[in-house]
Design a protein around this motif. Structure first.
Motif, short mmCIF file in Angstrom:
data_model
loop_
_atom_site.label_atom_id
_atom_site.label_comp_id
_atom_site.label_asym_id
_atom_site.label_seq_id
_atom_site.Cartn_x
_atom_site.Cartn_y
_atom_site.Cartn_z
N UNK A 123 -8.57 0.01 -3.12
CA UNK A 123 -7.80 1.25 -2.99
C UNK A 123 -6.91 1.56 -4.18
N UNK A 124 -7.07 0.80 -5.26
CA UNK A 124 -6.35 1.10 -6.50
C UNK A 124 -4.92 0.59 -6.56
N UNK A 125 -4.56 -0.38 -5.74
CA UNK A 125 -3.20 -0.90 -5.73
C UNK A 125 -3.08 -2.27 -6.40
N UNK A 126 -4.14 -2.75 -7.01
CA UNK A 126 -4.13 -4.05 -7.68
C UNK A 126 -4.25 -3.85 -9.18
N UNK A 127 -3.59 -4.74 -9.93
CA UNK A 127 -3.60 -4.63 -11.39
C UNK A 127 -4.12 -5.90 -12.06
N UNK A 128 -4.78 -6.75 -11.29
CA UNK A 128 -5.35 -7.97 -11.87
C UNK A 128 -6.54 -8.39 -11.03
N UNK A 129 -7.25 -9.37 -11.55
CA UNK A 129 -8.29 -9.99 -10.73
C UNK A 129 -7.62 -10.77 -9.61
N UNK A 130 -8.32 -10.96 -8.51
CA UNK A 130 -7.78 -11.71 -7.37
C UNK A 130 -7.96 -13.20 -7.63
N UNK A 131 -6.89 -13.95 -7.46
CA UNK A 131 -6.94 -15.40 -7.62
C UNK A 131 -6.95 -16.06 -6.26
N UNK A 132 -7.99 -16.80 -5.95
CA UNK A 132 -8.07 -17.52 -4.68
C UNK A 132 -7.34 -18.84 -4.85
N UNK A 153 0.82 -1.21 0.00
CA UNK A 153 0.00 0.00 0.00
C UNK A 153 0.86 1.26 0.00
N UNK A 154 2.06 1.15 0.56
CA UNK A 154 2.96 2.31 0.62
C UNK A 154 3.93 2.36 -0.56
N UNK A 155 3.68 1.54 -1.58
CA UNK A 155 4.46 1.63 -2.81
C UNK A 155 5.70 0.76 -2.87
N UNK A 156 5.82 -0.23 -1.99
CA UNK A 156 6.97 -1.14 -2.05
C UNK A 156 7.00 -1.85 -3.41
N UNK A 157 8.19 -2.09 -3.95
CA UNK A 157 8.32 -2.62 -5.32
C UNK A 157 8.07 -4.13 -5.44
N UNK A 158 6.91 -4.58 -5.01
CA UNK A 158 6.51 -5.97 -5.18
C UNK A 158 5.63 -6.10 -6.41
N UNK A 159 5.90 -7.13 -7.21
CA UNK A 159 5.12 -7.34 -8.43
C UNK A 159 3.85 -8.16 -8.16
N UNK A 160 3.94 -9.09 -7.23
CA UNK A 160 2.80 -9.91 -6.83
C UNK A 160 2.66 -9.89 -5.32
N UNK A 161 1.44 -10.09 -4.89
CA UNK A 161 1.16 -10.17 -3.45
C UNK A 161 0.32 -11.42 -3.22
N UNK A 173 -9.28 -18.33 3.60
CA UNK A 173 -9.25 -18.28 2.15
C UNK A 173 -8.12 -17.35 1.74
N UNK A 174 -7.21 -17.85 0.93
CA UNK A 174 -5.99 -17.11 0.60
C UNK A 174 -6.03 -16.64 -0.86
N UNK A 175 -5.48 -15.46 -1.10
CA UNK A 175 -5.59 -14.87 -2.43
C UNK A 175 -4.33 -14.20 -2.92
N UNK A 176 -4.18 -14.18 -4.25
CA UNK A 176 -3.02 -13.55 -4.90
C UNK A 176 -3.49 -12.49 -5.88
N UNK A 177 -2.67 -11.47 -6.05
CA UNK A 177 -3.01 -10.41 -6.99
C UNK A 177 -1.72 -9.78 -7.52
N UNK A 178 -1.74 -9.36 -8.78
CA UNK A 178 -0.65 -8.56 -9.32
C UNK A 178 -0.84 -7.14 -8.81
N UNK A 179 0.22 -6.56 -8.29
CA UNK A 179 0.13 -5.22 -7.74
C UNK A 179 0.20 -4.17 -8.84
N UNK A 180 -0.10 -2.95 -8.48
CA UNK A 180 0.00 -1.85 -9.44
C UNK A 180 1.44 -1.70 -9.92
N UNK A 181 2.40 -1.96 -9.02
CA UNK A 181 3.81 -1.89 -9.41
C UNK A 181 4.14 -2.93 -10.47
N UNK A 182 3.50 -4.10 -10.41
CA UNK A 182 3.79 -5.17 -11.35
C UNK A 182 2.92 -5.18 -12.58
#
Length: 257
Positions: A93-102, A71-79, A216-225
Motif C-alpha cells: 500500500x505504499x507505506x514502506x520505504x525499505x525491503x522487509x527484514x525477517x 497506515x494512518x500516518x503515525x510518525x513511526x520510523x520503523x515497524x 514469521x516476524x518482520x521489520x520495515x522502515x516506514x515511509x515516514x522514516x
C-alpha cells in the motif's frame, strides 16, 4: 547598532541555532514494535546505544493496532511486527520505504504461575484448577490468532472459549498469567524466557508448531522514516550477527526459507 550589541546578537543567534540543531540531532526515532519484543528489543537498543549516540524509542503494542497507526500516518520510523503479513501490506500500500527484514520466528508457549507445565503439556487445559486462560486478542494480535488456531487444532476451542481472558496484546496476556488473574496463559516464548517471568521458576510447554501457522516476524522502515539515517542504520544493525544472537537469546530462531 553598536559593535558590542552586534557581537552579543551574533553569539545569541549562534547559540540558538546550535540549540535547534542539537535538538533535531537528538530527537529519537520511534519504533512501533510488537509487544513480544519488549525484552528483546530493549536489549537490542541498549547494545546499539552503547556503540552509537543515536536515540531510539520503542512503542510496544499489538501488531495489528500498530499497523493501523502506521497506515494512518503515525510518525513511526520503523515497524517491527509479530506477523510478517503486516509489513507486506504496508509495502503493498505504499507505506514502506525499505525491503522487509525477517528478523525471527516466534514461538507460542503455555505458561502458568500455579504449575510447571513441561510434563502436563496440552493436558493442562483439562485440569480442574483451570478456570481462566489468557490469550492475546486474536482480532489484531498474531499470538492470539495462533492461540485460537492451536486450540482449534486440538479440538479444545469450543469447550474453553468461555474461560478465555483477552489481553490487548501478548504482553498483557502474559501479565494476566503472571499476576494470577489467569490460571494458564498462551504467551510468547520471548516473554516466558525474560527475567520478569523466569523469576517465578516455572517451566513452560512449547506449543508444537504444526498446530498453528508460522509466526514469521518482520521489520520495515516506514515511509515516514524514509529519510532517517538513524532508522537505516538501526535497521542494518538488526541484521548483524550480534543482533541475531540477541534475538536467539529471547527464543527467536532465524527463518530458513
Amino acid at each position: 547598532m553598536k559593535s558590542g550589541k552586534v557581537a552579543l546578537f551574533v553569539v545569541v543567534f549562534s547559540l540558538s541555532g546550535m540549540s535547534q540543531s542539537w535538538a533535531q540531532r537528538e530527537k529519537p526515532i520511534l519504533v512501533a514494535a510488537a509487544s513480544d519484543l519488549k525484552f528483546a528489543l530493549d536489549s537490542l537498543i541498549a547494545a546499539y546505544s552503547s556503540e552509537h549516540s543515536a536515540s531510539i524509542e520503542p512503542i510496544y503494542g499489538s501488531s495489528g493496532k500498530l499497523y493501523e497507526q502506521v497506515s494512518n500516518g503515525a510518525p513511526f520510523h520503523l515497524y517491527m511486527s509479530a506477523d510478517i503479513r503486516y509489513p507486506e501490506l504496508l509495502a503493498e500500500n505504499g507505506f514502506a520505504a525499505s525491503a522487509i527484514y525477517r528478523y525471527g520466528v516466534g514461538r507460542l508457549v503455555l505458561w502458568s504461575k500455579r504449575r510447571d507445565l513441561d510434563r502436563l503439556g496440552m493436558d493442562a487445559f483439562k485440569q480442574d484448577w483451570v478456570k481462566k486462560i489468557a490469550i492475546a486478542n486474536p482480532d489484531h494480535a498474531p499470538y492470539g490468532k495462533r492461540a485460537v488456531e492451536t486450540l482449534t487444532y486440538y479440538q479444545l476451542y469450543g469447550d474453553l472459549r468461555d474461560k478465555m481472558v483477552l489481553g490487548e496484546n501478548i504482553s498483557q496476556a502474559a501479565q494476566f498469567a503472571s499476576s494470577g488473574a489467569a490460571d494458564l496463559g498462551l504467551i510468547a516464548l520471548s516473554l516466558a524466557v525474560a527475567p520478569a517471568m523466569k523469576k517465578f521458576n516455572r517451566s513452560h510447554y512449547l506449543i508444537p508448531e504444526e498446530s498453528h501457522s508460522p509466526l514469521i516476524q518482520g521489520a520495515v522502515i516506514t515511509r515516514y522514516g524514509a529519510d532517517s539515517d538513524i532508522a537505516a542504520a538501526f535497521m542494518a544493525y538488526l541484521q548483524t550477527e550480534k543482533a541475531i544472537a540477541i534475538f536467539r537469546e529471547f527464543g527467536f530462531s532465524q527463518p530458513t526459507d
